[in-house]
Scaffold this active site. Structure first.
Site, PDB file in Angstrom:
ATOM      1  CB  ALA A  45      14.922  -3.949   6.969  1.00  0.00           C
ATOM      2  CB  CYS A  46      13.676  -4.711   1.873  1.00  0.00           C
ATOM      3  SG  CYS A  46      14.739  -5.920   1.123  1.00  0.00           S
ATOM      4  N   PRO A  47      13.740  -1.450   1.904  1.00  0.00           N
ATOM      5  CG  PRO A  47      13.029   0.429   0.674  1.00  0.00           C
ATOM      6  CD  PRO A  47      12.957  -0.213   2.047  1.00  0.00           C
ATOM      7  CB  CYS A  89      13.013  -9.232   0.919  1.00  0.00           C
ATOM      8  SG  CYS A  89      13.244  -7.497   1.126  1.00  0.00           S
ATOM      9  CG  HIS A 134      16.071  -7.958   5.083  1.00  0.00           C
ATOM     10  ND1 HIS A 134      15.214  -7.351   4.215  1.00  0.00           N
ATOM     11  CD2 HIS A 134      15.340  -8.262   6.176  1.00  0.00           C
ATOM     12  CE1 HIS A 134      14.005  -7.282   4.756  1.00  0.00           C
ATOM     13  NE2 HIS A 134      14.068  -7.825   5.946  1.00  0.00           N
TER      14      HIS A 134
END
Lengths: 177, 75
Positions: free
Chosen positions: B12-14, B41, B39
């Site tokens: 997942a981000c970041p 983003c 993901h």
């Protein structure tokens, strides 16, 4: 032309919306939430009540706890799930997010990368839940709805969540990557 | 052209952005980095950063909800 190449499909369903659009929509939805339920939008407080209902179902008596003696919390616990608009809105958020990924055809079951990731998620989730109760709300109930109702506590929350996020970032870089 | 790959599936981000930055800093000019992500983003923050740095960037949706980001280290 297939729907995948349709410009409206791409703009509204496939590609992420600009942050400003999201911000305006959240503001409008919070207003409609306040008008229809008499309560500003919150998320995690209701999870505490969910857990209390589960505890009641196995014979526990959470209604005796100080937290559930408080008027609003006591009413929410007594009224039950279907009468709690905010609990229903939590379900709505989950189904809405599912619907959005399905419409963008981006739904997939993601694999677990490592046990470190699992441990981080569980510990992080518990700390967030605990912290949200100590501060009487999460970044929605306290920050978002607090600032929107011109209350100082939302801004105080913002300062401390910024510090927490900064420390969290350091931990992420140091131990989890 | 030398290609390097970075598997960021399930991340997942970041995290994908941080990993991409780290990997690219060890690469030479002209090399290509292909980042695999699931993901969405990462589709915003990786190109945003790459454009700021002046790197060439291209995204391909290789499967539903699965993307490959092509980065060329231009300098």
């Amino acid at each position: 032309m297939s729907i995948k190449d349709n410009v409206y499909y791409k703009t509204f369903l496939k590609e992420p919306w600009p942050y400003a659009v999201g911000a305006v929509l959240l503001g409008l939805l919070n207003i409609s939430m306040l008008i229809s339920t008499g309560d500003a939008w919150g998320v995690t407080s209701h999870f505490a009540t969910w857990a209390a209902w589960i505890y009641q179902s196995i014979g526990g008596q959470p209604e005796a706890w100080l937290y559930f003696q408080e008027k609003g919390n006591a009413a929410e616990l007594a009224n039950g799930f279907l009468k709690d608009m905010q609990s229903l809105s939590d379900i709505g958020v989950i189904f809405g997010a599912l619907l959005a990924t399905l419409l963008a055809s981006q739904f997939r079951v993601k694999k677990i990368k490592s046990w470190k990731q699992v441990a981080g998620a569980i510990i992080g989730g518990l700390l967030m839940g605990y912290g949200a109760r100590l501060s009487f709300g999460c970044n929605i109930g306290t920050l978002f709805s607090g600032v929107a109702s011109m209350s100082l506590h939302g801004w105080v929350y913002w300062v401390f969540i910024f510090i927490g996020a900064w420390i969290g970032g350091k931990i992420l870089l140091r131990y989890l990557i | 052209m030398i290609e390097q790959r970075l598997d960021c599936l399930g991340e997942a981000c970041p995290v994908p952005l941080i990993k991409a930055k780290k990997k690219l800093s060890n690469m030479k000019s002209g090399e290509v980095l292909i980042i695999k992500v699931d993901h969405s983003c990462a589709m915003n923050n990786i190109p945003e950063w790459a454009n700021k740095e002046g790197y060439h960037v291209n995204i391909k949706e290789v499967d539903l909800g699965l993307w490959e980001i092509y980065l060329i280290k231009t300098k």
